[in-house]
Design a protein around this motif. Structure first.
Motif, mmCIF file in Angstrom:
data_model
loop_
_atom_site.group_PDB
_atom_site.id
_atom_site.type_symbol
_atom_site.label_atom_id
_atom_site.label_comp_id
_atom_site.label_asym_id
_atom_site.label_seq_id
_atom_site.Cartn_x
_atom_site.Cartn_y
_atom_site.Cartn_z
ATOM 1 N N TRP A 95 -2.495 9.080 -9.777
ATOM 2 C CA TRP A 95 -1.122 9.043 -9.280
ATOM 3 C C TRP A 95 -0.228 8.228 -10.216
ATOM 4 O O TRP A 95 -0.675 7.267 -10.851
ATOM 5 C CB TRP A 95 -1.091 8.427 -7.884
ATOM 6 C CG TRP A 95 -1.668 9.315 -6.817
ATOM 7 C CD1 TRP A 95 -2.520 10.363 -6.991
ATOM 8 C CD2 TRP A 95 -1.433 9.220 -5.403
ATOM 9 N NE1 TRP A 95 -2.836 10.926 -5.782
ATOM 10 C CE2 TRP A 95 -2.184 10.245 -4.787
ATOM 11 C CE3 TRP A 95 -0.670 8.365 -4.609
ATOM 12 C CZ2 TRP A 95 -2.179 10.436 -3.409
ATOM 13 C CZ3 TRP A 95 -0.669 8.553 -3.231
ATOM 14 C CH2 TRP A 95 -1.416 9.583 -2.639
ATOM 15 N N ARG A 132 -7.023 8.383 -6.739
ATOM 16 C CA ARG A 132 -5.713 7.734 -6.647
ATOM 17 C C ARG A 132 -5.281 7.182 -8.011
ATOM 18 O O ARG A 132 -4.100 6.922 -8.236
ATOM 19 C CB ARG A 132 -5.754 6.596 -5.624
ATOM 20 C CG ARG A 132 -5.662 7.035 -4.173
ATOM 21 C CD ARG A 132 -4.244 7.428 -3.797
ATOM 22 N NE ARG A 132 -4.148 7.832 -2.400
ATOM 23 C CZ ARG A 132 -3.642 7.088 -1.431
ATOM 24 N NH1 ARG A 132 -3.168 5.885 -1.706
ATOM 25 N NH2 ARG A 132 -3.603 7.531 -0.191
ATOM 26 N N ARG A 187 2.229 5.462 -11.592
ATOM 27 C CA ARG A 187 2.368 4.038 -11.273
ATOM 28 C C ARG A 187 3.687 3.545 -11.838
ATOM 29 O O ARG A 187 3.956 3.725 -13.023
ATOM 30 C CB ARG A 187 1.212 3.244 -11.885
ATOM 31 C CG ARG A 187 -0.176 3.697 -11.425
ATOM 32 C CD ARG A 187 -1.269 3.013 -12.240
ATOM 33 N NE ARG A 187 -2.585 3.533 -11.918
ATOM 34 C CZ ARG A 187 -3.693 3.232 -12.596
ATOM 35 N NH1 ARG A 187 -3.622 2.422 -13.653
ATOM 36 N NH2 ARG A 187 -4.853 3.744 -12.230
ATOM 37 N N ASN A 188 4.478 2.960 -10.975
ATOM 38 C CA ASN A 188 5.796 2.461 -11.381
ATOM 39 C C ASN A 188 6.611 3.550 -12.093
ATOM 40 O O ASN A 188 7.292 3.302 -13.091
ATOM 41 C CB ASN A 188 5.648 1.237 -12.297
ATOM 42 C CG ASN A 188 4.926 0.095 -11.610
ATOM 43 O OD1 ASN A 188 5.168 -0.205 -10.436
ATOM 44 N ND2 ASN A 188 4.026 -0.554 -12.340
ATOM 45 N N PRO A 240 -0.389 7.278 -15.553
ATOM 46 C CA PRO A 240 -1.366 6.362 -16.141
ATOM 47 C C PRO A 240 -1.645 6.751 -17.597
ATOM 48 O O PRO A 240 -1.608 7.941 -17.944
ATOM 49 C CB PRO A 240 -2.606 6.560 -15.258
ATOM 50 C CG PRO A 240 -2.064 7.066 -13.960
ATOM 51 C CD PRO A 240 -0.876 7.909 -14.323
#
Length: 447
Positions: free
Chosen positions: A384, A381, A386-387, A391
């Motif tokens: 994935w 995860r 983010r915001n 990453p």
């Protein structure tokens, strides 16, 4: 071996034996063969089938792989154990010869590096040449009426449809000059925003309908004119590697029609124009038509491209294969509108998608997809977005790699949507939107 002219003359049994003798065993016991389409296949230990699968990128793992003894697989009694009989190599995995010569072009989307000026200028010239034809002779058919205004001729639709079908990944810069050339003809704004136009893969059947409708209506010259427009457009597009493979295939399928108008006469009567066009595609270009022949295989090749594009992660200690599966999981969750485990209440849509994808991927990728979707705390995860951003550990090293990642991720998303019957999101997939953030300030915007 396959490039040797004598390969084509060998009987099928001899070809199968030659490929089987070159199956490799990796240190982890996984089995690999290099076969059709000049790509790697991995033996699924769960079902005993060979799956198209990009190989491990780490040099140490690759150099440690060794050929297995003919007719054996590792260990007795189980895949990967010495003495176990090797499963036969399926005929569809045996290289024909021409398939090894396929030019795969580029996986880059059209954000970051723009379409070359010579291509854009060529398309503008085609539009100028073909826009003034009589509307009654070239009506909008094939669904193009949903894209263009009523007073637009089918010749313009033929140019647009060819561009969209030939594009590897039709995610375009919002300022892309190639799209701007069609601005005055559009019935409504293209899906997306100011940064990116998220377009669906072009319809092969829509192009066929444009041509076949005219031929069946008795307007043969108009039909042949549309075939000529399609061919001329593809010839312009092939200067850009992101269009070239499908453009070459389209030229091979449609190019002969203006000078040999009888080629499709029987197919027009029997309603088999689609099959006639595909049958004219030469073996070395057949891979370009996979979306039309097998949506499942098209998805697998897209996922293969995505894994290869993520190769920059290997020196960072990350596995591109499982990362690709995790990114697909992120997009599946985004399309279904949930980040909850896919077996949770209300996540049945996710479960349906996963069930349709499982048969087309090997056991390792299947497991990675499962844990990424089912366990919110699993390390995968962490891949994935983010915001709305990738990453930091997963950021591509440069613009070209970012554009390639965007293209491969978008093409893979369109492929699994097509395979599962899901509608593509009008605002793009979650991973693609995150990759765009790496390219916003590195675009070739007009001067």
């Amino acid at each position: 071996m396959v490039g040797d002219p004598r390969w084509i003359t060998l009987p099928p049994v001899a070809k199968a034996q030659a490929i089987a003798q070159r199956v490799l065993t990796a240190p982890d016991g996984s089995r690999w063969l290099f076969g059709a389409h000049a790509r790697w296949y991995r033996l699924d230990q769960a079902d005993g089938r060979w799956h198209l699968s990009a190989p491990p990128p780490h040099p140490a793992i690759r150099s440690a792989a060794r050929p297995g003894a003919p007719g054996t697989l590792g260990t007795p009694g189980a895949p990967g154990a010495p003495g176990a009989l090797a499963p036969p190599v399926p005929s569809e995995l045996i290289p024909t010869g021409p398939d090894f010569a396929y030019d795969r072009g580029s996986t880059q989307a059209f954000v970051g590096p723009d379409v070359p000026h010579e291509v854009t200028d060529g398309i503008r010239m085609l539009i100028k040449t073909h826009r003034g034809v009589p509307l009654e002779d070239f009506p909008l058919t094939g669904g193009f009426g949903e894209v263009f205004a009523r007073d637009v001729a089918g010749t313009i639709a033929a140019v647009w449809g060819t561009i969209m079908w030939c594009a590897y990944a039709p995610a375009f810069d919002g300022n892309e000059a190639l799209l701007s050339a069609f601005g005055e003809f559009l019935a409504r704004p293209l899906p997306g925003d100011d940064w990116v136009r998220w377009l669906p893969m072009g319809s092969f059947d829509a192009l066929i309908t444009l041509y076949a409708e005219r031929m069946r209506s008795g307007a043969e010259q108009a039909g042949l004119h549309l075939a000529r427009v399609i061919t001329e457009t593809a010839a312009v597009l092939r200067a850009d590697a992101r269009f070239r493979p499908r453009a070459d295939a389209l030229i091979a399928m449609v190019g002969p029609l203006p000078t040999q108008p009888w080629l499709d006469h029987h197919a027009l009567l029997s309603g088999a124009v689609r099959q006639a066009w595909l049958a004219r595609c030469p073996p070395h270009l057949a891979a370009a038509t996979l979306p039309e022949l097998s949506p499942g295989d098209h998805f697998r090749h897209g996922l293969y491209d995505l894994v290869e594009t993520l190769g920059y992660l290997a020196p960072r200690g990350m596995d591109p294969r499982t990362t690709a599966a995790a990114l697909v999981a992120a997009d599946v969750a985004g399309v279904c509108g949930t980040t909850e485990p896919y077996w949770a209440p209300g996540a049945s849509g996710t479960a349906d998608i996963v069930a349709r994808l499982y048969p087309w991927i090997d056991d390792e990728l299947r497991n990675a997809l499962y844990v990424a979707l089912s366990d919110p705390w699993h390390p995968l995860r962490g891949c994935w977005p983010r915001n709305g951003a990738l990453p930091i550990a997963f950021l591509p090293p440069d613009r070209n790699t970012s554009a390639a990642l965007l293209g491969a991720a978008y093409a893979t998303g369109l492929a699994w949507c097509r395979l599962t019957g899901m509608s593509m999101p009008s605002n793009g997939f979650a991973v693609c939107r995150a990759v765009v953030q790496c390219l916003i300030h590195e675009r070739d915007d007009p001067d």
